[in-house]
Motif scaffolding. Structure first.
Motif: not given
Length: 80
Positions: A65-75
């Protein structure tokens, strides 16, 4: 338990529906933070109960879930 299940179901819908429907895609990373917080609480509870064997699954969910959040907030932002 029913409340936690309902929160997880809403989080799953929040991860999928905005991107599919194109409505408020900014909600996707925010919806991904919900399971991170719920699973962090689960890890803390498992630490207090000494259930270390089952905690590994919770940590995997936090990472995903953290990976999804990081990806969707950023790159890989849906809005960008």
């Amino acid at each position: 338990m029913k409340t936690i299940g309902a929160l997880e179901a809403l989080a799953a819908a929040g991860l999928i529906l905005p991107a599919v429907l194109g409505v408020a895609p900014v909600l996707v990373p925010m919806a991904a933070l919900g399971p991170v917080l719920v699973m962090t609480g689960a890890v803390i509870t498992r630490l207090r109960r000494n259930e270390l064997r089952f905690m590994a699954v919770d940590v995997v969910y936090i990472v995903l879930a953290g990976f999804v959040a990081w990806g969707r907030f950023g790159p890989e932002s849906i809005t960008g």
